[in-house]
Design a protein around this motif. Structure first.
Motif, short mmCIF file in Angstrom:
data_model
loop_
_atom_site.label_atom_id
_atom_site.label_comp_id
_atom_site.label_asym_id
_atom_site.label_seq_id
_atom_site.Cartn_x
_atom_site.Cartn_y
_atom_site.Cartn_z
N CYS A 253 0.84 -1.21 0.00
CA CYS A 253 0.00 0.00 0.00
C CYS A 253 0.87 1.25 0.00
N GLY A 254 1.89 1.22 -0.85
CA GLY A 254 2.78 2.39 -0.94
C GLY A 254 2.18 3.45 -1.84
N TYR A 255 2.89 3.80 -2.89
CA TYR A 255 2.42 4.82 -3.82
C TYR A 255 1.24 4.31 -4.65
N TRP A 256 1.36 3.11 -5.22
CA TRP A 256 0.38 2.66 -6.19
C TRP A 256 -0.78 1.86 -5.56
N GLY A 257 -0.47 1.11 -4.49
CA GLY A 257 -1.48 0.24 -3.87
C GLY A 257 -2.81 0.93 -3.58
N PRO A 258 -2.82 2.12 -2.97
CA PRO A 258 -4.11 2.77 -2.66
C PRO A 258 -5.00 3.00 -3.88
N CYS B 29 -5.61 -5.49 3.87
CA CYS B 29 -4.49 -4.84 3.21
C CYS B 29 -3.24 -5.16 4.02
N ALA B 30 -2.16 -5.50 3.33
CA ALA B 30 -0.91 -5.80 4.03
C ALA B 30 0.18 -4.84 3.58
N ASP B 31 1.00 -4.43 4.50
CA ASP B 31 2.20 -3.65 4.17
C ASP B 31 3.17 -3.81 5.33
N ASN C 121 2.84 3.06 8.81
CA ASN C 121 2.27 4.34 8.39
C ASN C 121 1.35 4.16 7.18
N ARG C 122 1.80 3.29 6.26
CA ARG C 122 0.97 3.06 5.07
C ARG C 122 -0.32 2.34 5.47
N LEU C 123 -0.21 1.42 6.43
CA LEU C 123 -1.40 0.70 6.88
C LEU C 123 -2.37 1.66 7.58
N PRO D 218 7.29 -3.74 -4.38
CA PRO D 218 8.37 -3.55 -5.35
C PRO D 218 8.66 -4.84 -6.14
N VAL D 219 9.11 -4.67 -7.39
CA VAL D 219 9.21 -5.82 -8.31
C VAL D 219 10.07 -6.97 -7.76
N GLU D 220 11.10 -6.64 -7.01
CA GLU D 220 11.98 -7.72 -6.53
C GLU D 220 11.27 -8.66 -5.54
N THR D 221 10.10 -8.22 -5.03
CA THR D 221 9.35 -9.08 -4.10
C THR D 221 8.20 -9.82 -4.79
N HIS D 222 7.93 -9.50 -6.05
CA HIS D 222 6.75 -10.06 -6.73
C HIS D 222 6.76 -11.59 -6.74
N TYR D 223 7.92 -12.16 -7.12
CA TYR D 223 7.95 -13.62 -7.29
C TYR D 223 7.62 -14.35 -6.00
N GLU E 290 1.23 -6.28 -10.06
CA GLU E 290 1.58 -5.04 -10.74
C GLU E 290 2.68 -5.32 -11.77
N LYS E 291 2.80 -4.42 -12.73
CA LYS E 291 3.85 -4.56 -13.74
C LYS E 291 5.22 -4.19 -13.12
N PRO E 292 6.34 -4.71 -13.57
CA PRO E 292 6.44 -5.88 -14.42
C PRO E 292 6.21 -7.13 -13.59
N VAL F 42 -1.39 -9.79 -14.92
CA VAL F 42 -0.46 -8.70 -14.62
C VAL F 42 -1.13 -7.39 -15.01
N ASP F 43 -0.91 -6.37 -14.19
CA ASP F 43 -1.53 -5.08 -14.48
C ASP F 43 -0.69 -4.30 -15.48
N HIS F 44 -0.92 -4.58 -16.76
CA HIS F 44 -0.37 -3.72 -17.81
C HIS F 44 -1.44 -2.66 -18.05
N PRO G 35 8.22 -1.05 -19.07
CA PRO G 35 7.16 -2.06 -19.20
C PRO G 35 5.84 -1.48 -19.73
N HIS G 36 5.54 -0.23 -19.38
CA HIS G 36 4.31 0.39 -19.89
C HIS G 36 4.34 0.46 -21.42
N ASP G 37 5.43 1.01 -21.95
CA ASP G 37 5.50 1.21 -23.40
C ASP G 37 5.65 -0.12 -24.14
N1 LIG Z 1 0.43 0.24 -13.21
C1 LIG Z 1 1.00 1.40 -12.98
O1 LIG Z 1 0.75 2.40 -13.65
C2 LIG Z 1 1.97 1.52 -11.83
C3 LIG Z 1 2.33 2.76 -11.32
C4 LIG Z 1 3.22 2.79 -10.25
C5 LIG Z 1 3.74 1.63 -9.73
N2 LIG Z 1 3.38 0.43 -10.27
C6 LIG Z 1 3.92 -0.83 -9.76
O2 LIG Z 1 3.39 -1.05 -8.44
C7 LIG Z 1 4.35 -1.73 -7.63
C8 LIG Z 1 4.60 -0.91 -6.35
O3 LIG Z 1 5.14 0.34 -6.73
P1 LIG Z 1 5.05 1.59 -5.75
O4 LIG Z 1 5.53 2.74 -6.55
O5 LIG Z 1 3.72 1.65 -5.10
O6 LIG Z 1 6.16 1.21 -4.68
P2 LIG Z 1 6.26 1.74 -3.17
O7 LIG Z 1 7.64 1.44 -2.74
O8 LIG Z 1 5.73 3.13 -3.06
O9 LIG Z 1 5.25 0.80 -2.38
C9 LIG Z 1 5.48 -0.56 -2.18
C10 LIG Z 1 4.93 -0.94 -0.82
O10 LIG Z 1 5.09 -2.34 -0.67
C11 LIG Z 1 5.40 -2.57 0.71
N3 LIG Z 1 6.04 -3.89 0.82
C12 LIG Z 1 7.28 -4.26 0.43
N4 LIG Z 1 7.50 -5.56 0.71
C13 LIG Z 1 6.37 -6.02 1.31
C14 LIG Z 1 5.97 -7.26 1.85
N5 LIG Z 1 6.79 -8.31 1.84
N6 LIG Z 1 4.75 -7.37 2.40
C15 LIG Z 1 3.90 -6.31 2.43
N7 LIG Z 1 4.22 -5.07 1.94
C16 LIG Z 1 5.44 -4.94 1.39
C17 LIG Z 1 6.32 -1.42 1.09
O11 LIG Z 1 6.33 -1.24 2.49
C18 LIG Z 1 5.67 -0.27 0.34
O12 LIG Z 1 4.73 0.44 1.14
C19 LIG Z 1 5.59 -1.91 -8.51
O13 LIG Z 1 5.54 -3.18 -9.10
C20 LIG Z 1 5.43 -0.85 -9.59
O14 LIG Z 1 6.06 -1.18 -10.80
C21 LIG Z 1 2.50 0.36 -11.29
#
Ligand SMILES: NC(=O)c1ccc[n+]([C@@H]2O[C@H](COP(=O)([O-])OP(=O)(O)OC[C@H]3O[C@@H](n4cnc5c(N)ncnc54)[C@H](O)[C@@H]3O)[C@@H](O)[C@H]2O)c1
Length: 345
Positions: free
Chosen positions: A9-14, A31-33, A37-39, A72-77, A93-95, A119-121, A169-171
């Motif tokens: 629930c960082g920048y994009w999650g909300p 919701c998990a984070d 603060n984000r929670l 973040p992408v490194e945690t997706h898998y 989320e992408k990628p 995947v959210d493209h 990834p968007h383009d």
């Molecule tokens: N589709 C779009 O247009 C778009 C736009 C922005 C970001 N994104 C994608 O969204 C994803 C997140 O990007 P962001 O900018 O929000 O990143 P961010 O760093 O702002 O937010 C990521 C959140 O994930 C939390 N997090 C990390 N590891 C965790 C875990 N193990 N368990 C629970 N929470 C965890 C972090 O605390 C953080 O609040 C990325 O894959 C990014 O590419 C997509």
């Protein structure tokens, strides 16, 4: 009622929380984070949603059918494979992942467990992009010659991934959606100006069959937010300005032809008159485009796929194809811009 958990629930999650929250028949149960603060922020907006720092507690709840991953992408898998193993449908989320091997493993897991993996493209759900696809299908532009894409702004600087993994990834997803094929090769150059080792400005060239060339400029280091695609066809040309308030797509009836009867037989030209190009400058028009938030279309599609066992438009394979292009571009970037073959399915 489909119960969901949203992880990250960082920048994009909300944005995902807001869109899923407005779909009838969907309940965001959790919701998990990792960040309290984000929670608290999410809780302040949606009192009914249970918040947790440990995403495993979502996976343990058997009533939760699906999870949405916006970490973040490194945690997706890791998160996605845990979710698929816990028999949840997954939207990432992408990628999709930061390497193709992991994407292939997620596809395998989803297929084995008969779960939806999407995947959210986002842009493939956007009205202008869908309109462009319609225009290309109608052959209004003729044969596609070049595609030029610019996605630049000041920031948002990332700490762990470079600008190619963040923005391209968007383009790339749009490009593959438009052309319905993957490029043969990728070349990329880029520089890290602000943070050592993390390229903040990059240019990518992708070559497709039939001489189609696509260029992309992605950057976190530009004073102006620009999101523009130019598609040059041999009949007409199209410009998509995603920052424009209205008239996002313009179609130019412009082109150039060589007057064949003026070309001498010899491979050279003696006079200026023999070198006659005819420029065509006709009408410009802007097609009507509906105004719908792409994320809401994407979210509704995920739910529809779950309810009706449909294959998502942007499934795991679509995520994998994008990652393969990014991987090839990244390899080129690290090798002085050499031409790298893009691995095909
Ligand atoms: N589709 C779009 O247009 C778009 C736009 C922005 C970001 N994104 C994608 O969204 C994803 C997140 O990007 P962001 O900018 O929000 O990143 P961010 O760093 O702002 O937010 C990521 C959140 O994930 C939390 N997090 C990390 N590891 C965790 C875990 N193990 N368990 C629970 N929470 C965890 C972090 O605390 C953080 O609040 C990325 O894959 C990014 O590419 C997509």
């Amino acid at each position: 009622m489909i119960k969901l958990g949203i992880i990250g629930c960082g920048y994009w999650g909300p944005n995902l929380v807001r869109n899923f929250n407005s779909i009838n028949g969907v309940e965001i149960a959790y919701c998990a984070d990792l960040d309290e603060n984000r929670l608290s922020h999410v809780k302040s907006l949606y009192q009914k949603i249970e918040i947790t720092r440990d995403y495993n507690s979502i996976l343990e709840d058997e009533e939760v059918e699906a999870v949405v991953i916006a970490t973040p992408v490194e945690t997706h898998y890791k998160i996605a494979s845990d979710a698929l193993k816990a028999n949840k449908h997954v939207l990432i989320e992408k990628p999709i992942t930061n390497n193709s091997k992991d994407a292939i493993e997620l596809i395998r897991l989803a297929e084995k467990n008969k779960e939806i993996l999407m995947v959210d493209h986002t842009f493939e759900y956007s009205a202008p992009v869908r309109k462009i696809k319609e225009i290309l299908k109608s052959n209004e532009l003729g044969k596609i010659l070049t595609i030029d894409m610019i996605r630049v702004n000041l920031g948002l600087f990332q700490e762990k991934i470079n600008v190619i993994w963040d923005l391209a990834p968007h383009d790339v997803s749009m490009l593959l959606y438009y052309l319905e094929e993957t490029p043969l090769t990728a070349r990329a150059i880029g520089q890290s100006y602000i943070r050592d080792g993390i390229e903040d400005d990059a240019r990518i060239t992708l070559e497709f069959k039939d001489k189609i060339v696509a260029n992309m400029h992605v950057s976190w280091l530009d004073p102006c937010k620009t999101r523009r695609t130019t598609i040059v066809g041999n009949k007409k040309m199209l410009v998509f300005d995603d920052v424009a308030q209205d008239e996002k797509i313009k179609i130019y009836d412009k082109g150039v032809t060589i007057q064949k009867n003026n070309i001498p037989k010899q491979p050279y030209y003696d006079t200026y008159e023999q070198w006659v190009l005819t420029y065509r400058t006709g009408d410009v028009y802007a097609p009507k485009i509906e105004n719908k938030e792409p994320l809401s279309v994407m979210a509704a599609h995920f739910i529809d796929c779950i309810k009706n066992s449909k294959k998502p438009l942007t499934d795991g394979y679509s995520g994998l194809r994008v990652v393969k292009v990014i991987e090839a571009a990244q390899k080129s970037l690290k090798n002085d811009g050499i031409k790298v073959d893009v691995e095909n399915d």
